[in-house]
Write a protein that holds these residues in place. Structure first.
Motif, PDB file in Angstrom:
ATOM      1  N   SER A  44      56.292  14.701   6.668  1.00 40.76           N
ATOM      2  CA  SER A  44      56.005  13.681   7.680  1.00 40.76           C
ATOM      3  C   SER A  44      54.590  13.132   7.525  1.00 40.76           C
ATOM      4  N   ALA A  45      53.664  14.027   7.185  1.00 41.66           N
ATOM      5  CA  ALA A  45      52.275  13.599   6.974  1.00 41.66           C
ATOM      6  C   ALA A  45      52.166  12.713   5.732  1.00 41.66           C
ATOM      7  N   LYS A  46      52.893  13.065   4.659  1.00 42.14           N
ATOM      8  CA  LYS A  46      52.888  12.243   3.442  1.00 42.14           C
ATOM      9  C   LYS A  46      53.507  10.874   3.717  1.00 42.14           C
ATOM     10  N   ALA A  47      54.507  10.844   4.584  1.00 39.80           N
ATOM     11  CA  ALA A  47      55.216   9.590   4.884  1.00 39.80           C
ATOM     12  C   ALA A  47      54.328   8.579   5.594  1.00 39.80           C
ATOM     13  N   GLU A  48      53.193   9.021   6.117  1.00 41.05           N
ATOM     14  CA  GLU A  48      52.284   8.105   6.819  1.00 41.05           C
ATOM     15  C   GLU A  48      51.833   6.962   5.914  1.00 41.05           C
ATOM     16  N   ILE A  49      51.817   7.220   4.599  1.00 42.93           N
ATOM     17  CA  ILE A  49      51.365   6.185   3.665  1.00 42.93           C
ATOM     18  C   ILE A  49      52.311   4.985   3.658  1.00 42.93           C
ATOM     19  N   ILE A  50      53.592   5.231   3.929  1.00 42.80           N
ATOM     20  CA  ILE A  50      54.585   4.148   3.914  1.00 42.80           C
ATOM     21  C   ILE A  50      54.292   3.134   5.007  1.00 42.80           C
ATOM     22  N   GLN A  51      53.755   3.609   6.125  1.00 44.69           N
ATOM     23  CA  GLN A  51      53.476   2.713   7.255  1.00 44.69           C
ATOM     24  C   GLN A  51      52.370   1.713   6.947  1.00 44.69           C
TER      25      GLN A  51
ATOM     26  N   GLU B   1      53.984  23.235  -0.582  1.00 44.88           N
ATOM     27  CA  GLU B   1      53.337  23.983   0.494  1.00 44.88           C
ATOM     28  C   GLU B   1      51.814  23.889   0.521  1.00 44.88           C
ATOM     29  N   ALA B   2      51.222  22.915  -0.167  1.00 44.89           N
ATOM     30  CA  ALA B   2      49.767  22.761  -0.118  1.00 44.89           C
ATOM     31  C   ALA B   2      49.328  22.479   1.318  1.00 44.89           C
ATOM     32  N   HIS B   3      48.312  23.207   1.798  1.00 43.59           N
ATOM     33  CA  HIS B   3      47.755  23.057   3.158  1.00 43.59           C
ATOM     34  C   HIS B   3      48.787  23.370   4.252  1.00 43.59           C
ATOM     35  N   ILE B   4      49.782  24.178   3.939  1.00 44.67           N
ATOM     36  CA  ILE B   4      50.834  24.440   4.925  1.00 44.67           C
ATOM     37  C   ILE B   4      50.310  25.239   6.117  1.00 44.67           C
ATOM     38  N   GLU B   5      49.116  25.829   5.987  1.00 46.12           N
ATOM     39  CA  GLU B   5      48.537  26.566   7.116  1.00 46.12           C
ATOM     40  C   GLU B   5      48.299  25.651   8.326  1.00 46.12           C
ATOM     41  N   ASN B   6      48.181  24.341   8.074  1.00 49.03           N
ATOM     42  CA  ASN B   6      47.942  23.388   9.160  1.00 49.03           C
ATOM     43  C   ASN B   6      49.222  22.725   9.664  1.00 49.03           C
ATOM     44  N   PHE B   7      50.374  23.198   9.177  1.00 50.09           N
ATOM     45  CA  PHE B   7      51.653  22.605   9.572  1.00 50.09           C
ATOM     46  C   PHE B   7      52.648  23.698   9.969  1.00 50.09           C
ATOM     47  N   HIS B   8      53.625  23.285  10.777  1.00 46.51           N
ATOM     48  CA  HIS B   8      54.636  24.239  11.217  1.00 46.51           C
ATOM     49  C   HIS B   8      55.565  24.626  10.068  1.00 46.51           C
ATOM     50  N   ASP B   9      55.923  23.638   9.241  1.00 41.04           N
ATOM     51  CA  ASP B   9      56.811  23.897   8.114  1.00 41.04           C
ATOM     52  C   ASP B   9      56.656  22.782   7.084  1.00 41.04           C
ATOM     53  N   LEU B  10      57.506  22.819   6.037  1.00 43.77           N
ATOM     54  CA  LEU B  10      57.446  21.847   4.954  1.00 43.77           C
ATOM     55  C   LEU B  10      57.779  20.436   5.439  1.00 43.77           C
ATOM     56  N   LYS B  11      58.639  20.342   6.441  1.00 45.71           N
ATOM     57  CA  LYS B  11      58.997  19.033   7.001  1.00 45.71           C
ATOM     58  C   LYS B  11      57.761  18.367   7.611  1.00 45.71           C
TER      59      LYS B  11
ATOM     60  N   MET C 212      45.080  14.923   1.820  1.00 45.43           N
ATOM     61  CA  MET C 212      45.100  15.319   3.228  1.00 45.43           C
ATOM     62  C   MET C 212      45.114  16.836   3.338  1.00 45.43           C
ATOM     63  N   SER C 213      44.668  17.312   4.486  1.00 48.24           N
ATOM     64  CA  SER C 213      44.801  18.728   4.806  1.00 48.24           C
ATOM     65  C   SER C 213      45.482  18.906   6.162  1.00 48.24           C
ATOM     66  N   LYS C 214      45.609  17.791   6.913  1.00 53.10           N
ATOM     67  CA  LYS C 214      46.281  17.868   8.214  1.00 53.10           C
ATOM     68  C   LYS C 214      46.878  16.512   8.581  1.00 53.10           C
ATOM     69  N   LYS C 215      47.680  16.522   9.621  1.00 52.45           N
ATOM     70  CA  LYS C 215      48.372  15.323  10.086  1.00 52.45           C
ATOM     71  C   LYS C 215      47.371  14.222  10.460  1.00 52.45           C
ATOM     72  N   GLY C 216      47.708  12.984  10.129  1.00 54.63           N
ATOM     73  CA  GLY C 216      46.904  11.835  10.520  1.00 54.63           C
ATOM     74  C   GLY C 216      45.906  11.379   9.476  1.00 54.63           C
TER      75      GLY C 216
ATOM     76  N   GLY D   9      48.244  29.928   5.026  1.00 51.28           N
ATOM     77  CA  GLY D   9      48.397  30.469   6.375  1.00 51.28           C
ATOM     78  C   GLY D   9      49.385  31.626   6.448  1.00 51.28           C
ATOM     79  N   LYS D  10      50.290  31.577   7.448  1.00 51.11           N
ATOM     80  CA  LYS D  10      51.249  32.665   7.675  1.00 51.11           C
ATOM     81  C   LYS D  10      52.271  32.781   6.554  1.00 51.11           C
ATOM     82  N   TRP D  11      52.338  31.754   5.687  1.00 48.43           N
ATOM     83  CA  TRP D  11      53.306  31.764   4.587  1.00 48.43           C
ATOM     84  C   TRP D  11      52.736  32.405   3.324  1.00 48.43           C
ATOM     85  N   SER D  12      51.502  32.866   3.381  1.00 48.08           N
ATOM     86  CA  SER D  12      50.831  33.363   2.184  1.00 48.08           C
ATOM     87  C   SER D  12      51.569  34.541   1.539  1.00 48.08           C
TER      88      SER D  12
END
Length: 574
Positions: free
Chosen positions: A318-325, A304-314, A279-283, A487-490
């Protein structure tokens, strides 16, 4: 369904048996069971009254009925021989016949040229394609490909339009290489007899994978995480081969096209399927795991992979947790107990009543690393698997991948002892820690190729692993490229790497890229090597630096192009 009836004089029950057979069978072979003193013809006629829609064959001789049913069957069909089971006689009242269903079946001589896995797979593929196209035409193909360069004989070529290339431009090449058919969304007039028209070829792939997943009964494993997905996928696939036919997605086929394509190439004889979900973004994981619908899923870690598309590590967690569903009911999630988001994932799994199996050095891990020692040219780790302890020998493998693979084998109730010796034979993949002996500049040194990709977690681990290597009088060098998609964390993460390097026993840091300059300028002066302005500077920079038996690790995001240096060094040394 092949069955008979005897000893039951209730006509209504025989009528009901016929109805049940009619409801659940495509074909019915009606024969004798133990008619005893009743008229077997009458028994069969009473059962036939309940058969309305299914095709049926009335064959009184049981041996002939069994042989006819089996030899008339097609690839992959299921035959239920019901009635006598383990009995070795047949009761006709005054006449007792010696007959065994098992012996009859064992003695049938099958034509191995007809009944083979390849033809079985082709038939199933043909049935799926016919159902999608809503016609009765027979299509013979074994695999699906979207790359004309890699087409094999009897492949189905699907024309996909990408960012830079359009598959429709390569139809001739695909057919010349042996493709049986091609799927096109355009009004192309090429090879009309081999053309399959479909309005949306991406949708076509999704329909193929959906139908295959519905018909596929083997165990499906899906792997996600910020680092180590591909390496773990290949390790698990190679281990599962010891237990049955195993399919795994090639390379890093983990996106919106790669996953459906991989799933579409499952064979109906496969016992296991192993897929990587990126993934690179949510969903994105939600969509991809919904395609795969795994029986078992693994989350390697969160970084922090692809963190430019997320607000933070959480947000990444959350995006990784989508697999559990999307894990199947009563399925299993395998989690890294050492990862700081373990409890976060576990709560989600518990809510869905998904079984959790954990691995790591944490004392509460189900698969727990007890100790590791270094031998001559390999490592030995003691690993506790629930209540048993195993010793694993290995060379280049990541210990967390070993733990995760053992967690999977345990989850599938497979014999871990069967594969323990195999770990020592496995080597890291190209670009993911593989160690190669390089001959260059009239010297021989060791290249640790980590050039496939880079994020803060993987770089820290790579530097830590390099630092642990015993080097005696040899030196350790690192050629580091940019970590992209931060992103901004670079700036923060590149600067933070300098702290890790300063504490390590690395001799010199060499850099290539703009962002990594933040690492370079905060590294101790005595550890600073040189700056490469372009990839062609490698020989000029390292010719008079690197010596016999030294180590050089190359690490950077794929887009930096550092992998080209690794490929060149390995190719020219070979």
């Amino acid at each position: 369904l092949l069955f008979g009836c005897g000893g039951n004089r209730d006509q209504n029950k025989r009528l009901k048996m016929g109805k049940i057979a009619d409801n659940f069978s495509d074909e019915i072979y009606l024969t004798d069971d133990n008619p005893r003193y009743e008229n077997p013809n009458k028994i069969r006629k009473e059962i036939i009254k309940g058969i309305r829609k299914s095709k049926y064959f009335e064959i009184s001789n049981r041996s002939t009925a069994i042989k006819t049913a089996i030899l008339n069957s097609n690839f992959g069909e299921i035959i239920l021989v019901a009635g006598k089971g383990h009995e070795t006689t047949q009761d006709y009242g005054k006449l007792i016949k010696n007959i065994s269903d098992t012996s009859i079946i064992r003695d049938i001589k099958f034509d191995k040229k007809v009944f083979n896995p390849k033809k079985l797979n082709e038939q199933h593929n043909s049935e799926i394609l016919s159902s999608i196209l809503r016609n009765n035409k027979r299509y013979k193909f074994n695999e699906i490909s979207i790359n004309s360069k890699k087409i094999k004989k009897r492949n189905l070529f699907v024309c996909i339009k990408g960012k830079n290339k359009d598959g429709h431009d390569f139809i001739s090449e695909a057919i010349d290489k042996g493709a049986s058919y091609y799927v096109s969304s355009q009004k192309a007039q090429l090879y009309k007899r081999k053309k399959i028209s479909y309005e949306n070829t991406n949708l076509f792939l999704k329909k193929i994978k959906k139908t295959k997943r519905e018909k596929f009964n083997a165990k499906i494993i899906a792997i996600t995480g910020s680092a180590g997905k591909t390496s773990l996928k290949f390790l698990i696939a190679k281990l599962l081969i010891f237990f049955g036919d195993t399919y795994f997605s090639p390379k890093s086929y983990n996106n919106q096209i790669g996953v459906p394509l991989s799933l579409s190439n499952l064979k109906f004889t496969d016992n296991y399927g192993v897929f990587e979900v990126g993934m690179s973004k949510k969903g994105e994981i939600k969509n991809l795991s919904n395609i795969v619908k795994p029986d078992v899923a693994i989350i390697t870690n969160v970084a922090e992979a692809h963190i430019e598309n997320f607000h933070d590590l959480k947000g990444i967690a959350s995006a990784k947790a989508e697999i559990i569903q999307n894990i199947k009911d009563n399925g299993t999630i395998i989690l890294n107990h050492d990862d700081k988001f373990f409890n976060f994932f576990k709560k989600i799994a518990d809510k869905r009543k998904i079984r959790v199996v954990s691995f790591g050095s944490n004392k509460k891990s189900n698969i727990k690393l007890l100790s590791t020692s270094k031998k001559r040219n390999y490592f030995v780790s003691s690993i506790k698997v629930f209540d048993s302890v195993f010793r694993v020998k290995y060379k280049e493998l990541n210990i967390y991948n070993i733990l995760a693979s053992i967690a999977l084998l345990s989850t599938l109730n497979l014999d871990i002892n069967k594969i323990l010796k195999s770990y020592l034979k496995f080597q890291s993949l190209s670009g993911r820690g593989k160690i190669s002996k390089i001959k260059r500049f009239n010297k021989s040194f060791k290249l640790i190729d980590e050039s496939y990709n880079a994020n803060p977690l993987s770089v820290v681990k790579s530097i830590s692993n390099l630092s642990k290597l015993k080097n005696h009088k040899s030196k350790k060098y690192v050629l580091l490229g940019d970590m992209l998609e931060l992103g901004k964390w670079s700036d923060f993460h590149h600067k933070n790497l300098s702290k890790v390097i300063n504490k390590s026993n690395i001799s010199k840091l060499f850099v290539y890229g703009l962002n990594v300059m933040n690492t370079y300028k905060h590294t101790m002066v005595k550890k600073r090597g040189n700056i490469l302005q372009n990839l062609n500077d490698f020989d000029g920079v390292f010719k008079n630096v690197i010596n016999k038996n030294d180590y050089l690790m190359i690490k950077g995001s794929n887009s930096t192009g550092l992998y080209k240096i690794s490929e060149k060094l390995i190719k020219e040394s070979n």
